[in-house]
Motif scaffolding. Sequence first.
Motif, PDB file in Angstrom:
ATOM      1  N   SER A  15      39.328  25.908  39.580  1.00 51.73           N
ATOM      2  CA  SER A  15      40.794  25.842  39.536  1.00 51.73           C
ATOM      3  C   SER A  15      41.406  25.017  40.659  1.00 51.73           C
ATOM      4  O   SER A  15      42.618  24.832  40.690  1.00 51.73           O
ATOM      5  CB  SER A  15      41.384  27.256  39.581  1.00 51.73           C
ATOM      6  OG  SER A  15      41.049  27.901  40.788  1.00 51.73           O
ATOM      7  N   GLY A  52      36.517  31.448  36.856  1.00 53.15           N
ATOM      8  CA  GLY A  52      37.379  32.568  36.504  1.00 53.15           C
ATOM      9  C   GLY A  52      38.850  32.214  36.445  1.00 53.15           C
ATOM     10  O   GLY A  52      39.652  32.958  35.882  1.00 53.15           O
ATOM     11  N   TYR A  53      39.216  31.076  37.029  1.00 50.46           N
ATOM     12  CA  TYR A  53      40.564  30.520  36.906  1.00 50.46           C
ATOM     13  C   TYR A  53      40.441  29.115  36.320  1.00 50.46           C
ATOM     14  O   TYR A  53      39.550  28.356  36.713  1.00 50.46           O
ATOM     15  CB  TYR A  53      41.269  30.418  38.264  1.00 50.46           C
ATOM     16  CG  TYR A  53      41.987  31.654  38.712  1.00 50.46           C
ATOM     17  CD1 TYR A  53      43.354  31.835  38.447  1.00 50.46           C
ATOM     18  CD2 TYR A  53      41.328  32.646  39.430  1.00 50.46           C
ATOM     19  CE1 TYR A  53      44.018  32.959  38.890  1.00 50.46           C
ATOM     20  CE2 TYR A  53      41.986  33.781  39.867  1.00 50.46           C
ATOM     21  CZ  TYR A  53      43.328  33.932  39.597  1.00 50.46           C
ATOM     22  OH  TYR A  53      43.987  35.057  40.028  1.00 50.46           O
ATOM     23  N   GLU A 110      47.523  27.798  37.261  1.00 50.45           N
ATOM     24  CA  GLU A 110      46.182  28.259  36.957  1.00 50.45           C
ATOM     25  C   GLU A 110      46.261  29.538  36.132  1.00 50.45           C
ATOM     26  O   GLU A 110      47.219  30.302  36.235  1.00 50.45           O
ATOM     27  CB  GLU A 110      45.367  28.495  38.236  1.00 50.45           C
ATOM     28  CG  GLU A 110      46.068  29.381  39.250  1.00 50.45           C
ATOM     29  CD  GLU A 110      45.380  29.397  40.599  1.00 50.45           C
ATOM     30  OE1 GLU A 110      44.554  28.500  40.874  1.00 50.45           O
ATOM     31  OE2 GLU A 110      45.672  30.300  41.392  1.00 50.45           O
ATOM     32  N   LYS A 124      44.010  32.956  34.887  1.00 51.20           N
ATOM     33  CA  LYS A 124      42.852  33.782  35.209  1.00 51.20           C
ATOM     34  C   LYS A 124      42.228  34.350  33.942  1.00 51.20           C
ATOM     35  O   LYS A 124      42.922  34.844  33.060  1.00 51.20           O
ATOM     36  CB  LYS A 124      43.280  34.913  36.137  1.00 51.20           C
ATOM     37  CG  LYS A 124      42.161  35.822  36.625  1.00 51.20           C
ATOM     38  CD  LYS A 124      42.738  36.846  37.592  1.00 51.20           C
ATOM     39  CE  LYS A 124      41.659  37.758  38.147  1.00 51.20           C
ATOM     40  NZ  LYS A 124      42.219  38.728  39.126  1.00 51.20           N
ATOM     41  N   ASP A 125      40.896  34.309  33.875  1.00 44.61           N
ATOM     42  CA  ASP A 125      40.175  34.867  32.733  1.00 44.61           C
ATOM     43  C   ASP A 125      38.724  35.100  33.156  1.00 44.61           C
ATOM     44  O   ASP A 125      37.998  34.141  33.430  1.00 44.61           O
ATOM     45  CB  ASP A 125      40.231  33.924  31.531  1.00 44.61           C
ATOM     46  CG  ASP A 125      39.642  34.540  30.260  1.00 44.61           C
ATOM     47  OD1 ASP A 125      38.891  35.526  30.374  1.00 44.61           O
ATOM     48  OD2 ASP A 125      39.920  34.021  29.173  1.00 44.61           O
ATOM     49  N   HIS A 126      38.312  36.353  33.227  1.00 43.52           N
ATOM     50  CA  HIS A 126      36.967  36.701  33.699  1.00 43.52           C
ATOM     51  C   HIS A 126      36.011  37.049  32.570  1.00 43.52           C
ATOM     52  O   HIS A 126      34.999  37.703  32.789  1.00 43.52           O
ATOM     53  CB  HIS A 126      37.049  37.876  34.683  1.00 43.52           C
ATOM     54  CG  HIS A 126      37.546  37.490  36.035  1.00 43.52           C
ATOM     55  ND1 HIS A 126      37.966  38.412  36.978  1.00 43.52           N
ATOM     56  CD2 HIS A 126      37.708  36.273  36.618  1.00 43.52           C
ATOM     57  CE1 HIS A 126      38.349  37.777  38.074  1.00 43.52           C
ATOM     58  NE2 HIS A 126      38.192  36.478  37.874  1.00 43.52           N
ATOM     59  N   HIS A 153      35.932  34.329  40.687  1.00 40.30           N
ATOM     60  CA  HIS A 153      37.124  33.995  41.457  1.00 40.30           C
ATOM     61  C   HIS A 153      38.159  35.117  41.411  1.00 40.30           C
ATOM     62  O   HIS A 153      38.659  35.469  40.359  1.00 40.30           O
ATOM     63  CB  HIS A 153      37.736  32.704  40.904  1.00 40.30           C
ATOM     64  CG  HIS A 153      38.632  31.992  41.851  1.00 40.30           C
ATOM     65  ND1 HIS A 153      39.014  30.683  41.665  1.00 40.30           N
ATOM     66  CD2 HIS A 153      39.224  32.377  43.010  1.00 40.30           C
ATOM     67  CE1 HIS A 153      39.803  30.308  42.661  1.00 40.30           C
ATOM     68  NE2 HIS A 153      39.947  31.336  43.484  1.00 40.30           N
ATOM     69  N   SER A 154      38.455  35.692  42.573  1.00 38.96           N
ATOM     70  CA  SER A 154      39.541  36.669  42.744  1.00 38.96           C
ATOM     71  C   SER A 154      39.382  37.915  41.875  1.00 38.96           C
ATOM     72  O   SER A 154      40.231  38.240  41.044  1.00 38.96           O
ATOM     73  CB  SER A 154      40.906  36.017  42.478  1.00 38.96           C
ATOM     74  OG  SER A 154      41.214  35.074  43.472  1.00 38.96           O
ATOM     75  N   SER A 202      39.473  44.155  37.048  1.00 38.66           N
ATOM     76  CA  SER A 202      38.853  43.007  36.385  1.00 38.66           C
ATOM     77  C   SER A 202      37.745  43.456  35.441  1.00 38.66           C
ATOM     78  O   SER A 202      36.873  44.259  35.813  1.00 38.66           O
ATOM     79  CB  SER A 202      38.267  42.047  37.418  1.00 38.66           C
ATOM     80  OG  SER A 202      37.489  41.056  36.782  1.00 38.66           O
TER      81      SER A 202
END
Length: 323
Positions: free
Chosen positions: A70, A98-99, A113, A115-117, A143-144, A149
């Motif tokens: 990202s 993850g982003y 950006e 976010k999607d894990h 990421h984060s 999550s």
Amino acid sequence: MPFARLAHATTPTCHLGLGLAAVGRPGYINLGRDDDLGADRSVDALRARTHELLDAAYAQGVRYFDVARSYGRSEEFLAQWLAANPGIDDVVIGSKWGYTYTADWSTDAERHEVKDHRLTTYERQRAESDALLGDRLDLYQIHSLTPDSPALTDKELHARLAEAAAGGLTIGFSTSGPRQADTVRAALAVTVDGEPLFRTVQSTFNILEHSAEPALAEAHDAGLTVIVKEGMANGRLAGPNAPEVLKSIAAEEGLGPDAVALAWILRRPWVGVVLSGAATLTQLSSNLHAPAVDLDADRMTRLATLTEEPGVYWERRGQLPWH
């Protein structure tokens, strides 16, 4: 563990790394970007800036470089620098998935950006990272992570990450938000076939927000390498934005507030690498003076007055505009 390479480094700066979040894309939430980057934020301009920073950092002993899918074109810029310097084989390269970067090289995008894990995102972004960095990629981090999550409970994802680890890639995670400590402890409990999945953790830790310290010390004791990000609190602890207490101690040392802020982090015995997020050569040089700062008990007491409640800190961070 790729970070074992740092044990062979003898320079004081070996525990400082360079993160490319601030120079891999034209917009970010760091304060002072108009002064740092100026008006020309073209791809070519930021590529050249990134390569200058990498050259200077490596020359001064920095051996860990940190990027993410990202961070705009950060992986691309780093890959090009590595290709142009084939003799450099003693660095550790970490990236994150993850982003997804969505700003299309704009500073005023509605969303920068997403976010999607999920496993599908990992598979897509892993292929993208591999296409750029190939076997130079040492560390791949979620990421984060936050306590909610799905990446903490997705067994299929864990199996795929363990498969990558068996192939030689170190697997880690980064954290964000006021419940970083909860996230770290939850991640430490993730195992695959009875073995811990994660070997590194990257968390926000600075003079203003250090609530995750006990959990990060636990991670270190469990054998993880701890990477500290946002030591400058997105510019709140640097230059004219630094609190007066920090400026005063910096003046006593004849160094910048940023060096003092990073020195405060380096005092922790559980810290493996502290990231510089420098966007200019001047900032980088100042950051790299951190190992020379003397923080005695009196100065540590003075700096302790700057602590913020995690909720307050993260609310303020969330209000920082993208510049």
